[in-house]
Design an enzyme around this catalytic site. Structure first.
Site, PDB file in Angstrom:
ATOM      1  N   LYS A   1       0.823  -1.219   0.000  1.00 26.29           N
ATOM      2  CA  LYS A   1       0.000   0.000   0.000  1.00 26.29           C
ATOM      3  C   LYS A   1       0.866   1.283   0.000  1.00 26.29           C
ATOM      4  O   LYS A   1       2.087   1.193  -0.008  1.00 26.29           O
ATOM      5  CB  LYS A   1      -0.967  -0.030   1.192  1.00 26.29           C
ATOM      6  CG  LYS A   1      -1.762  -1.331   1.306  1.00 26.29           C
ATOM      7  CD  LYS A   1      -2.714  -1.551   0.138  1.00 26.29           C
ATOM      8  CE  LYS A   1      -3.223  -2.989   0.046  1.00 26.29           C
ATOM      9  NZ  LYS A   1      -4.224  -3.375   1.013  1.00 26.29           N
TER      10      LYS A   1
HETATM   11  C1  LIG Z   1      -5.219  -4.506   1.400  1.00 21.71           C
HETATM   12  C2  LIG Z   1      -6.676  -4.324   1.394  1.00 21.71           C
HETATM   13  C3  LIG Z   1      -7.474  -4.563   2.527  1.00 21.71           C
HETATM   14  C4  LIG Z   1      -6.962  -5.245   3.753  1.00 21.71           C
HETATM   15  O1  LIG Z   1      -5.912  -4.645   4.371  1.00 21.71           O
HETATM   16  P1  LIG Z   1      -4.887  -5.537   5.259  1.00 21.71           P
HETATM   17  O2  LIG Z   1      -4.087  -4.477   5.941  1.00 21.71           O
HETATM   18  O3  LIG Z   1      -4.096  -6.371   4.318  1.00 21.71           O
HETATM   19  O4  LIG Z   1      -5.698  -6.319   6.211  1.00 21.71           O
HETATM   20  C5  LIG Z   1      -8.815  -4.239   2.459  1.00 21.71           C
HETATM   21  N1  LIG Z   1      -9.361  -3.730   1.348  1.00 21.71           N
HETATM   22  C6  LIG Z   1      -8.645  -3.524   0.233  1.00 21.71           C
HETATM   23  C7  LIG Z   1      -9.311  -2.928  -0.962  1.00 21.71           C
HETATM   24  C8  LIG Z   1      -7.286  -3.821   0.211  1.00 21.71           C
HETATM   25  O5  LIG Z   1      -6.586  -3.640  -0.912  1.00 21.71           O
END
Ligand SMILES: *Cc1c(COP(=O)(O)O)cnc(C)c1O
Length: 394
Positions: free
Chosen positions: A188
């Site tokens: 991210k």
């Molecule tokens: C990465 C992601 C999540 C979950 O986040 P984590 O930190 O991996 O639990 C939720 N929604 C979307 C759209 C994502 O890309």
């Protein structure tokens, strides 16, 4: 042989390493002062009153759904073009996720379809728009649908830290929503290893989120439900605490927060780099002449450019997506499909979900591919990838 170039990768510098080492030497390990600082930094930056850091984006979505009051049988609408966590959070709370279709040009929830769906059947408890690839959804219209339906809005902004709505507010400001959820997973915008955060401007939600993060135990300014245990002779019993509802241990550690904070200080540079790379892809593929089309329209607010998605009319055999991905892999590139529509996963298929009323999602799924986009991707590497992408298609 040199390492493969993937669709995404975190960007860590020596100062990030130092920030973690400092915490290990001098501070708390689990939730401590660094968590508070990280929360404050994000809240200030996005322009929200409150922020609650947790152990993952998924945990953030879970407690946001509970704070929104989703319980047994409640409807909540999200996008099928997302990671499974966007729907799983509703299931955790006992609710029933529903999917609305996406817009062709943005790949985000289509407000018109959402409106029609929310207007039929029992009351919709929550709407969970996903800012796909970092591009903000049409939040003004989604907020309007939510107001008519009496639904709480939880933005899944796991892709969108660093983005802005067309009206100028930052994603996370909750200008159009009740809560916004971020993820700090390594792919991210910024990373804390694992981690997530919920921002909100509502004090009631903030207090509930704090409790749910920590076992459901009351926080400093929550009134005690058993004052006869909390106080003796008019004085507070310092050893006393109360578990007031069923919560979780979703704490973020100070180790994670120190890393997240260090990363967050570079968000402007990260965003500038991502936006520059995305602009170059648009130049290369914008006219569609090579058979490669750009997935998301530009200029609808500022995207955080989490993913760069191309669309190709794949065929069978050597013209299939699998074969194309393999040719790219052989040239050193790892591409990915974002996303397998949530209803197609066996768990959801068993529950009876299909793509029947999601034609745009289905069409997109057959054509999509995420190509390398990350802060550490060099200009020369991007140029080489663009050439390879065109050559492998021919
Ligand atoms: C990465 C992601 C999540 C979950 O986040 P984590 O930190 O991996 O639990 C939720 N929604 C979307 C759209 C994502 O890309």
């Amino acid at each position: 042989m040199s390492a493969k170039i993937s669709y995404s990768r975190h960007a860590l510098d020596e100062d990030d390493v130092q920030a973690v080492v400092n915490v290990l030497r001098h501070s708390w390990l689990t939730q401590g002062p660094a968590v508070g600082e990280f929360e404050q930094a994000i809240a200030n930056h996005v322009g929200a009153k409150y922020a609650v850091a947790v152990s993952s984006g998924t945990a953030a979505l879970h407690i946001a759904c509970l704070a929104a009051g989703i319980s047994s049988g409640d409807r909540a609408i999200t996008s099928a073009n997302s990671f499974v966590a966007s729907a799983n959070c509703v299931r955790y709370a006992g609710g029933v996720p529903e999917f609305a279709d996406i817009e062709r040009d943005t790949l985000n929830l289509d407000p018109a379809g959402l409106r029609a769906q929310a207007a039929t059947g029992p009351r919709v408890k929550a709407i969970i728009p996903v800012h796909f690839g970092g591009l903000p959804c049409n939040m003004a219209q989604i907020a309007d649908v939510a107001a008519s339906a009496g639904a709480t809005v939880i933005e899944d902004a796991a892709h969108a830290l660093g983005g802005r709505y067309p009206s100028g507010e930052r994603v996370g400001s909750c200008a159009y929503s009740d809560m916004t959820v971020f993820s700090f997973h390594p792919v991210k915008s910024i990373t804390s290893g694992e981690g997530g955060m919920v921002t909100t401007n509502r004090q009631d939600l903030y207090r509930r989120l704090l409790r749910l993060r920590g076992h459901g135990i009351n926080k400093a300014d929550d009134p005690y439900q058993h004052p006869h245990h909390a106080y003796q002779d008019g004085k507070f019993n310092r050893w006393y605490y109360e578990m007031q509802e069923l919560g979780f241990n979703y704490r973020m550690t100070d180790i994670q927060a120190a890393l997240g904070l260090s990363q967050f200080r570079k968000i402007d540079r990260f965003m500038a780099r991502r936006s520059g790379l995305a602009a170059r892809y648009r130049e290369a593929f914008g006219d569609g002449a090579s058979g490669i089309r750009v997935g998301q329209k530009n200029g609808l607010g500022a995207s955080a450019n989490h993913l760069f998605v191309i669309r190709i009319a794949f065929g069978a055999g050597a013209r299939s997506r699998t074969a194309y991905m393999q040719r790219l892999f052989d040239r050193g590139y790892i591409t990915q499909v974002h996303y397998i529509p949530i209803p197609l996963h066996p768990y959801y298929a068993r529950l009876g979900y299909t793509l029947e009323r999601l034609p745009e999602t289905a069409r997109y799924y057959n054509e999509c591919l995420s190509i390398p986009l990350f802060v550490g991707l060099a200009d020369s590497q991007q140029r080489e990838f663009i050439n390879a992408a065109v050559e492998c298609l021919a």
